[in-house]
Design an enzyme around this catalytic site. Structure first.
Site, PDB file in Angstrom:
ATOM      1  N   GLU A  46       2.100   6.829 -59.046  1.00 55.93           N
ATOM      2  CA  GLU A  46       2.957   5.719 -59.500  1.00 55.93           C
ATOM      3  C   GLU A  46       4.298   6.207 -60.058  1.00 55.93           C
ATOM      4  O   GLU A  46       5.284   5.476 -60.009  1.00 55.93           O
ATOM      5  CB  GLU A  46       2.227   4.886 -60.566  1.00 55.93           C
ATOM      6  CG  GLU A  46       1.077   4.040 -60.018  1.00 55.93           C
ATOM      7  CD  GLU A  46       1.531   2.995 -58.994  1.00 55.93           C
ATOM      8  OE1 GLU A  46       2.632   2.432 -59.160  1.00 55.93           O
ATOM      9  OE2 GLU A  46       0.799   2.771 -58.014  1.00 55.93           O
ATOM     10  N   ASN A  73       1.795  14.175 -52.548  1.00 57.89           N
ATOM     11  CA  ASN A  73       0.684  13.740 -53.391  1.00 57.89           C
ATOM     12  C   ASN A  73       1.207  12.669 -54.361  1.00 57.89           C
ATOM     13  O   ASN A  73       1.098  12.781 -55.581  1.00 57.89           O
ATOM     14  CB  ASN A  73       0.046  14.916 -54.138  1.00 57.89           C
ATOM     15  CG  ASN A  73      -1.295  14.526 -54.746  1.00 57.89           C
ATOM     16  OD1 ASN A  73      -1.519  14.609 -55.932  1.00 57.89           O
ATOM     17  ND2 ASN A  73      -2.197  14.030 -53.915  1.00 57.89           N
ATOM     18  N   HIS A  98       6.127   8.722 -58.887  1.00 54.63           N
ATOM     19  CA  HIS A  98       7.010   8.881 -57.719  1.00 54.63           C
ATOM     20  C   HIS A  98       7.461   7.511 -57.192  1.00 54.63           C
ATOM     21  O   HIS A  98       8.630   7.314 -56.860  1.00 54.63           O
ATOM     22  CB  HIS A  98       6.288   9.622 -56.595  1.00 54.63           C
ATOM     23  CG  HIS A  98       5.867  11.017 -56.940  1.00 54.63           C
ATOM     24  ND1 HIS A  98       4.555  11.427 -56.917  1.00 54.63           N
ATOM     25  CD2 HIS A  98       6.592  12.103 -57.313  1.00 54.63           C
ATOM     26  CE1 HIS A  98       4.483  12.705 -57.239  1.00 54.63           C
ATOM     27  NE2 HIS A  98       5.702  13.138 -57.494  1.00 54.63           N
TER      28      HIS A  98
HETATM   29  P1  AMP Z   1       7.139  16.520 -57.785  1.00 47.16           P
HETATM   30  O1  AMP Z   1       6.674  16.004 -56.487  1.00 47.16           O
HETATM   31  O2  AMP Z   1       6.067  16.608 -58.805  1.00 47.16           O
HETATM   32  O3  AMP Z   1       7.952  17.778 -57.667  1.00 47.16           O
HETATM   33  O4  AMP Z   1       8.128  15.442 -58.373  1.00 47.16           O
HETATM   34  C1  AMP Z   1       9.093  14.799 -57.620  1.00 47.16           C
HETATM   35  C2  AMP Z   1       9.953  13.972 -58.541  1.00 47.16           C
HETATM   36  O5  AMP Z   1       9.139  13.032 -59.236  1.00 47.16           O
HETATM   37  C3  AMP Z   1      10.661  14.806 -59.620  1.00 47.16           C
HETATM   38  O6  AMP Z   1      11.952  14.275 -59.841  1.00 47.16           O
HETATM   39  C4  AMP Z   1       9.778  14.594 -60.827  1.00 47.16           C
HETATM   40  O7  AMP Z   1      10.451  14.739 -62.060  1.00 47.16           O
HETATM   41  C5  AMP Z   1       9.353  13.162 -60.623  1.00 47.16           C
HETATM   42  N1  AMP Z   1       8.116  12.865 -61.349  1.00 47.16           N
HETATM   43  C6  AMP Z   1       6.917  13.470 -61.235  1.00 47.16           C
HETATM   44  N2  AMP Z   1       6.032  12.932 -62.104  1.00 47.16           N
HETATM   45  C7  AMP Z   1       6.699  11.965 -62.789  1.00 47.16           C
HETATM   46  C8  AMP Z   1       6.354  11.068 -63.833  1.00 47.16           C
HETATM   47  N3  AMP Z   1       5.136  11.014 -64.361  1.00 47.16           N
HETATM   48  N4  AMP Z   1       7.312  10.205 -64.292  1.00 47.16           N
HETATM   49  C9  AMP Z   1       8.562  10.234 -63.773  1.00 47.16           C
HETATM   50  N5  AMP Z   1       8.949  11.069 -62.799  1.00 47.16           N
HETATM   51  C10 AMP Z   1       8.037  11.927 -62.308  1.00 47.16           C
END
Ligand code: AMP
Length: 280
Positions: free
Chosen positions: A31, A28, A33
């Protein structure tokens, strides 16, 4: 970009590479990611991204079944951005082949506080899957977001403890114009909740400003922020000022002496749980 679903296909794609940089995600993609992919591209080549919704890190009453799965959309976004060489979307059965699996447990003083207190088992799920993914990808560099501050710290710590050859590189939190940190869970917010949500980041800024202005009683500042969130209808798990180096609560003298701090918060707005943090 190649999309692969098995470890064997992944290995085939990465044979002979020793500068791989890696961005694990649960999909999902937004920006935030994509910014991580861009940073990964600056640190190594080829870039591997993974998409895997990791059952082990979800509690029994959490949103594993409801978690948004948008693989084709995610592929389109990555293809358009053109930084990622291989997308690894493993099968659960291959990543977790046995019902009784090996698990990685972070130390209690890191893994059972803050997020770990309110989501028991969460960081065991995170470190276990990250170690498995690192073992598949064997990255030189892995990029993690500061949005998940405690997770970043725990993964770093795990790499050090297991002498993994992977350097963990942080990326700043990517936010909407109104300050709300981008998150896959923001899509659960109703329209009025979405309007209310930026309060969390505003409050973190207030905490930071008060401490910077010489308020050294961090517990009082935390309580004020918690009260303000609760008064606006949030169900607060924590607002907590911690030391950056080990996430322990600072002594008053340390606050006075300018110890690097971070304020971390988690709270529910309606059914949606949001987390955020800000370095001080
Ligand atoms: P997730 O898919 O939400 O588990 O996140 C995957 C990676 O993206 C992890 O390293 C998160 O910390 C990073 N991430 C998610 N949202 C953000 C954001 N708004 N800003 C920076 N990194 C993010």
């Amino acid at each position: 970009m190649k999309v692969v679903h098995t470890i064997e296909e992944l290995r085939d794609q990465l044979r002979g590479q020793n500068r791989t940089s890696f961005v694990p995600t649960m999909g999902n993609l937004h920006e935030g990611h994509l910014a991580l992919m861009k940073l990964a591209h600056q640190h190594g080549d080829p870039v591997v991204a993974s998409i895997f919704v990791n059952r082990l890190q979800f509690g029994p009453n959490e949103d594993f079944d409801k978690y948004p799965r948008t693989l084709q959309d995610d592929i389109d976004k990555l293809q358009k951005q053109n930084h990622v060489y291989v997308l690894f979307a493993p099968n659960e059965r291959e990543l977790y082949p046995e019902p009784q699996n090996y698990r990685v447990s972070p130390p209690h003083d890191l893994g059972d506080i803050l997020e770990g207190e309110f989501r028991p088992g969460f960081f065991v799920g995170v470190t276990t899957v990250v170690l498995k993914l690192f073992s598949c990808v064997q990255p030189k560099v892995a990029v993690f977001g500061k949005k998940d501050y405690q997770q970043l710290m725990i993964v770093r710590n795990m790499c050090r403890q297991f002498a993994l050859p992977t350097e963990v590189v942080p990326h700043e939190t990517v936010r909407n114009g109104d300050g709300l940190a981008l998150s896959s869970r923001n899509r659960y917010l109703s329209e009025p909740e979405r309007k209310e949500a930026p309060r969390l980041y505003r409050l973190l800024n207030e905490v930071k400003d008060r401490i910077r202005a010489g308020e050294h009683d961090s517990v009082r500042v935390e309580h004020d922020a918690q009260r303000e969130l609760a008064a606006a209808g949030w169900k607060v798990d924590y607002v907590s000022v911690r030391r950056q180096r080990d996430l322990k609560a600072p002594e008053r003298a340390e606050v006075e002496a300018g110890e690097p701090l971070v304020v971390l918060a988690a709270a529910k707005l309606g059914p949606t749980r949001l987390i955020d943090n800000l370095e001080i």
